[in-house]
Motif scaffolding. Structure first.
Motif, PDB file in Angstrom:
ATOM      1  N   GLU A 280       0.787  -1.532   0.086  1.00 54.10           N
ATOM      2  CA  GLU A 280       0.156  -0.157   0.015  1.00 54.10           C
ATOM      3  C   GLU A 280       1.044   1.164   0.411  1.00 54.10           C
ATOM      4  OE1 GLU A 280      -2.745  -3.578   1.627  1.00 54.10           O
ATOM      5  OE2 GLU A 280      -0.727  -2.375   1.872  1.00 54.10           O
ATOM      6  N   VAL A 281       1.974   1.170   0.311  1.00 54.61           N
ATOM      7  CA  VAL A 281       3.190   2.303   0.724  1.00 54.61           C
ATOM      8  C   VAL A 281       4.402   2.322  -0.173  1.00 54.61           C
ATOM      9  CG1 VAL A 281       4.297   3.850   1.336  1.00 54.61           C
ATOM     10  CG2 VAL A 281       2.755   2.869   2.627  1.00 54.61           C
ATOM     11  N   ALA A 282       4.939   0.991  -0.856  1.00 55.92           N
ATOM     12  CA  ALA A 282       6.492   0.404  -0.748  1.00 55.92           C
ATOM     13  C   ALA A 282       6.610  -1.025  -0.134  1.00 55.92           C
ATOM     14  CB  ALA A 282       6.945   1.125  -1.651  1.00 55.92           C
ATOM     15  N   ASN A 283       7.066  -1.928  -1.537  1.00 53.93           N
ATOM     16  CA  ASN A 283       7.827  -2.897  -0.999  1.00 53.93           C
ATOM     17  C   ASN A 283       9.155  -2.804   0.444  1.00 53.93           C
ATOM     18  OD1 ASN A 283       8.177  -6.054  -0.795  1.00 53.93           O
ATOM     19  ND2 ASN A 283      10.169  -5.359  -2.218  1.00 53.93           N
ATOM     20  N   ASN A 284       8.386  -3.820   1.329  1.00 54.42           N
ATOM     21  CA  ASN A 284       9.491  -3.536   2.555  1.00 54.42           C
ATOM     22  C   ASN A 284      10.167  -2.322   2.641  1.00 54.42           C
ATOM     23  OD1 ASN A 284       9.842  -6.712   1.505  1.00 54.42           O
ATOM     24  ND2 ASN A 284      11.658  -6.583   1.433  1.00 54.42           N
ATOM     25  N   GLY A 285       8.892  -2.139   3.966  1.00 53.14           N
ATOM     26  CA  GLY A 285       9.128  -1.057   4.264  1.00 53.14           C
ATOM     27  C   GLY A 285       9.238  -0.850   6.166  1.00 53.14           C
ATOM     28  N   TYR A 286      10.061  -0.047   6.002  1.00 55.07           N
ATOM     29  CA  TYR A 286      10.027   0.304   7.238  1.00 55.07           C
ATOM     30  C   TYR A 286       9.958   1.881   7.926  1.00 55.07           C
ATOM     31  CZ  TYR A 286      15.214   1.710   6.741  1.00 55.07           C
ATOM     32  OH  TYR A 286      16.420   2.740   6.155  1.00 55.07           O
ATOM     33  N   ARG A 287      11.095   2.448   9.160  1.00 54.29           N
ATOM     34  CA  ARG A 287      10.445   3.373   9.586  1.00 54.29           C
ATOM     35  C   ARG A 287      11.200   4.839   9.006  1.00 54.29           C
ATOM     36  NH1 ARG A 287      14.271   2.389  14.711  1.00 54.29           N
ATOM     37  NH2 ARG A 287      12.127   1.151  15.433  1.00 54.29           N
ATOM     38  N   ASP A 288      12.544   3.750   8.307  1.00 59.18           N
ATOM     39  CA  ASP A 288      13.053   5.175   7.726  1.00 59.18           C
ATOM     40  C   ASP A 288      13.353   4.805   6.202  1.00 59.18           C
ATOM     41  OD1 ASP A 288      14.406   7.156   9.434  1.00 59.18           O
ATOM     42  OD2 ASP A 288      14.799   5.657  10.144  1.00 59.18           O
ATOM     43  N   SER A 363      14.928  -6.536   5.940  1.00 62.31           N
ATOM     44  CA  SER A 363      15.928  -6.834   4.213  1.00 62.31           C
ATOM     45  C   SER A 363      15.216  -5.338   3.427  1.00 62.31           C
ATOM     46  CB  SER A 363      15.592  -8.158   4.058  1.00 62.31           C
ATOM     47  OG  SER A 363      16.111  -8.377   2.537  1.00 62.31           O
ATOM     48  N   LEU A 364      16.305  -5.379   2.164  1.00 60.97           N
ATOM     49  CA  LEU A 364      15.851  -3.827   1.469  1.00 60.97           C
ATOM     50  C   LEU A 364      16.677  -4.644  -0.026  1.00 60.97           C
ATOM     51  CD1 LEU A 364      16.795  -0.176   3.814  1.00 60.97           C
ATOM     52  CD2 LEU A 364      14.954  -2.279   3.148  1.00 60.97           C
ATOM     53  N   GLY A 365      17.304  -6.188   0.278  1.00 57.65           N
ATOM     54  CA  GLY A 365      17.537  -6.080  -0.859  1.00 57.65           C
ATOM     55  C   GLY A 365      19.020  -6.142  -1.240  1.00 57.65           C
ATOM     56  N   TRP A 366      19.572  -5.768  -0.058  1.00 57.97           N
ATOM     57  CA  TRP A 366      21.242  -5.814  -0.192  1.00 57.97           C
ATOM     58  C   TRP A 366      21.782  -5.294   0.656  1.00 57.97           C
ATOM     59  CZ3 TRP A 366      22.293  -0.939   2.250  1.00 57.97           C
ATOM     60  CH2 TRP A 366      20.693   0.001   2.938  1.00 57.97           C
ATOM     61  N   ASN A 367      20.808  -5.696   2.095  1.00 60.96           N
ATOM     62  CA  ASN A 367      21.708  -5.442   2.793  1.00 60.96           C
ATOM     63  C   ASN A 367      21.224  -6.698   4.081  1.00 60.96           C
ATOM     64  OD1 ASN A 367      19.087  -5.451   3.936  1.00 60.96           O
ATOM     65  ND2 ASN A 367      18.678  -3.446   4.917  1.00 60.96           N
ATOM     66  N   ASP A 368      21.583  -7.618   3.312  1.00 56.99           N
ATOM     67  CA  ASP A 368      20.782  -9.056   3.911  1.00 56.99           C
ATOM     68  C   ASP A 368      21.693  -9.502   5.184  1.00 56.99           C
ATOM     69  OD1 ASP A 368      18.398  -8.664   2.517  1.00 56.99           O
ATOM     70  OD2 ASP A 368      18.872 -10.574   1.388  1.00 56.99           O
ATOM     71  N   ALA A 369      22.578  -9.678   4.955  1.00 59.02           N
ATOM     72  CA  ALA A 369      24.405  -9.893   5.763  1.00 59.02           C
ATOM     73  C   ALA A 369      23.861  -8.785   6.708  1.00 59.02           C
ATOM     74  CB  ALA A 369      25.618  -9.952   5.259  1.00 59.02           C
ATOM     75  N   TYR A 370      23.581  -7.450   6.760  1.00 61.61           N
ATOM     76  CA  TYR A 370      23.505  -7.344   7.592  1.00 61.61           C
ATOM     77  C   TYR A 370      22.150  -7.314   9.084  1.00 61.61           C
ATOM     78  CZ  TYR A 370      22.079  -2.613  11.095  1.00 61.61           C
ATOM     79  OH  TYR A 370      22.180  -1.024  11.571  1.00 61.61           O
TER      80      TYR A 370
END
Length: 629
Positions: A280-288, A363-370
């Protein structure tokens, strides 16, 4: 001159009543970046040359709906407009403005006068949609008048009050001063919190991507129309719409949403209790931020199309509250959608927001290891501290008031049966463990979690140390347990704290086939995951939850194809949780399922399918599951 004065006075009187439309308050008039500047809107109605729309120029463009029922009230929704086109104003994106007022020359000219609509509610005459009629001698139990303008995209949302608990009603909208009416809808109030209720039925679905397939209009709409006419409400666990338009035969832009006739039927037939997921907003959202839009200048200029993270959230929240039949439960918290419903002494329905409300990074697609490194940190929260405290307090209050069942709607998988994904509860293990600790410390039993998002059917127990892996599309059922804190036996289910029912998507993507490969995958997942009791990943569909004093049953249904409009519906599995046992009853699904794989059971694969129009059963098959991409 006298006529002009009277006209102006009439317009002023009308303008004052703009506040009866709840969408002028949503998401919040108390926040300068989300409120409607009503005085500015009202001044337009005083313009001497303003000419109201003729009823002949107006239509109920997107049907009607009801939602968020309480024992004595319910929300009613519609849209009345001169065209399907939505408001194209973007004043909130450009420049400094005190409120979302649309005070531009274009809208002063185009919308100088509010559209007036009357609404009425009366006792339901029939559960059959073909017999919903307004009789001349019908007793209207609630009615009112509301206005709308382009500022809220011509939407109308009102609260019908003074109703009786656990009662069915019909409702209808009429353009003021005319005989132009909307269709007739049916809704139902919830029981009073102390009522002794024997059964409540809930239809549960999620992930309805309009452009991809037709099950959004058939698999769910037909069950609402023909199969579960006595159900109390429809629970949508999010991804009601998607932010990407795409192509194909059902390609859309925003005005096309809710124009599907069968989806309109579903909305009109039963009250909704919706929540948002991420799309409804965008994929895999979080506060920032989101997976495709981060809070940086580079992302703002490239992926964000010159729209910031905060602005995107603001626009999405406004659109959601304008277009969905939902209450704004806290006007001082414009992002709050989490809320609860007391269904007599039988159950409490707790709706969470595990996607957008103060969520720690995901997970944002590029930070999974973190994310893998920090997933166990105590500071991480899937829902933010305020919502967490509310959730735990609500669980305890529900137990203390003697409620039999707790039904918990969560967008993402809780039980741990979904593999090693970090965008679910498994990526926030401290938050998950705090929830389990609350259940244990307060002896809170009879817990049923509901989940969407994953596009598959699952049934599993609560299991915080289960392995996490890639997510596809599925139905799933699992026990819910805490390994390491209690002994769990996957064969008998002892040691479980509850059950999770996770439904597949209504129309979002899934396995294209063959079904044998999907069943083999399901068998392997169930074999390798202790808590997972049933898994199915081929069909699109929904499930119906029947809540009774002594048990909760879940019936899962799928469509044999979503490439076309069709009335076919296939029962996939029926599963039971007995009161006080806190686990899925064995043998799982009575020992057999139509598709997927159940632990200790067999898969029949009969393809015996119900035609929901003729009520005849046939063995059928289709070449294509999905629309060709």
């Amino acid at each position: 001159m006298k006529a002009v004065i009277l006209s102006a006075l009439a317009a002023a009187s009308a303008a004052v009543e703009l506040s009866t439309n709840l969408n002028y308050h949503s998401p919040s008039t108390r926040h300068s970046n989300l409120g409607i500047d009503l005085p500015t809107v009202q001044r337009r109605t005083l313009k001497r040359d303003s000419v109201p729309y003729s009823p002949e120029d107006l239509n109920f463009t997107h049907g009607i709906a009801s939602g968020d029922p309480y024992p004595t009230s319910v929300i009613l929704w519609t849209r009345v407009a001169p065209s399907l086109a939505s408001d194209l104003g973007n004043i909130t994106v450009k420049g400094n403005v005190p409120l979302y007022s649309h005070e531009t020359e274009r809208y002063i000219k185009a919308d100088p006068n509010p559209i007036c609509v009357d609404w009425a509610v009366w006792p339901a005459t029939s559960s059959n949609t073909t017999k919903w009629k307004r009789q001349a001698n019908e007793t209207v139990v609630a009615s009112g008048r509301a206005y709308t303008t382009s500022d809220i995209d011509y939407t109308i949302k009102v609260e019908a009050e003074g109703l009786s608990p656990f009662t069915e009603y019909n409702y209808q909208f009429t353009i003021c001063g005319s005989d132009k009416k909307s269709g007739i809808g049916k809704t139902k109030t919830t029981p009073d919190k102390n009522d002794d209720v024997s059964e409540v039925k809930l239809a549960v679905f999620s992930c309805s991507n309009f452009r991809l397939d037709y099950v959004v209009s058939i698999g769910v709409a037909f069950q609402a129309k023909r199969n579960i006419g006595t159900d109390e409400c429809q629970i949508h666990l999010g991804d009601y719409l998607y932010e990407s338009a795409g192509g194909g035969e059902r390609a859309h832009d925003p005005p096309r949403y809710r124009t599907d006739l069968d989806l309109q039927l579903l909305a009109a037939s039963h009250p909704w209790i919706p929540t948002w997921d991420d799309h409804e907003v965008a994929n895999n959202g979080y506060r920032d931020g989101f997976s495709a839009l981060n809070n940086t200048e580079a992302s703002f200029r490239q992926g964000g199309r010159m729209v910031s993270v905060d602005q995107r959230k603001m626009n999405a929240v406004r659109a959601y509250f304008e277009w969905m039949p939902i209450r704004q439960v806290d006007l001082d918290d414009n992002l709050r959608i989490w809320r609860s419903f007391e269904l007599g002494s039988l159950a409490d329905l707790i709706i969470l927001d595990t996607r957008n409300y103060d969520r720690s990074i995901t997970s944002l697609g590029w930070n999974d290891a973190y994310i893998e490194l920090i997933r166990d940190e105590a500071s991480r929260s899937l829902m933010g501290g305020r919502q967490e405290n509310w959730f735990y307090r609500t669980l305890k209050e529900s137990k203390n008031r003697g409620t039999k069942w707790r039904i918990i709607g969560s967008q993402v998988i809780f039980s741990g049966a979904d593999g090693a994904g970090t965008d679910t509860w498994g990526g926030y293990t401290a938050n998950r463990n705090r929830t389990l600790q609350t259940l244990i410390d307060n002896s809170i039993d009879n817990n049923v979690f509901l989940a969407g998002d994953s596009h598959r059917n699952w049934v599993s127990p609560f299991h915080p140390t289960a392995p996490y892996g890639p997510i596809l599309t599925f139905d799933q059922v699992a026990d819910v347990t805490w390994l390491g804190q209690s002994d769990y036996n996957p064969t008998t289910g002892s040691g479980s704290l509850g059950v999770e029912f996770a439904g597949t998507a209504v129309s979002s993507s899934g396995r294209a086939g063959p079904i044998s490969a999907a069943n083999t995958y399901a068998r392997n997942r169930v074999r390798d995951t202790d808590v997972l009791q049933w898994h199915e990943g081929y069909y699109r569909g929904y499930f119906v939850l029947s809540v009774q004093k002594d048990k909760v049953t879940a019936g899962f249904f799928g469509s044999p194809t979503v490439a076309t409009r069709n009335p076919w519906e296939l029962p996939l599995a029926n599963l039971t949780v007995l009161a006080g046992e806190n686990k899925l009853s064995r043998p799982v699904a009575g020992g057999k399922v139509e598709a997927g794989f159940a632990k200790g059971g067999t898969t029949t694969g009969t393809n015996l399918t119900l035609n929901t129009e003729t009520k005849k059963w046939e063995v059928i098959g289709f070449d294509d599951m999905f629309i060709s991409r």
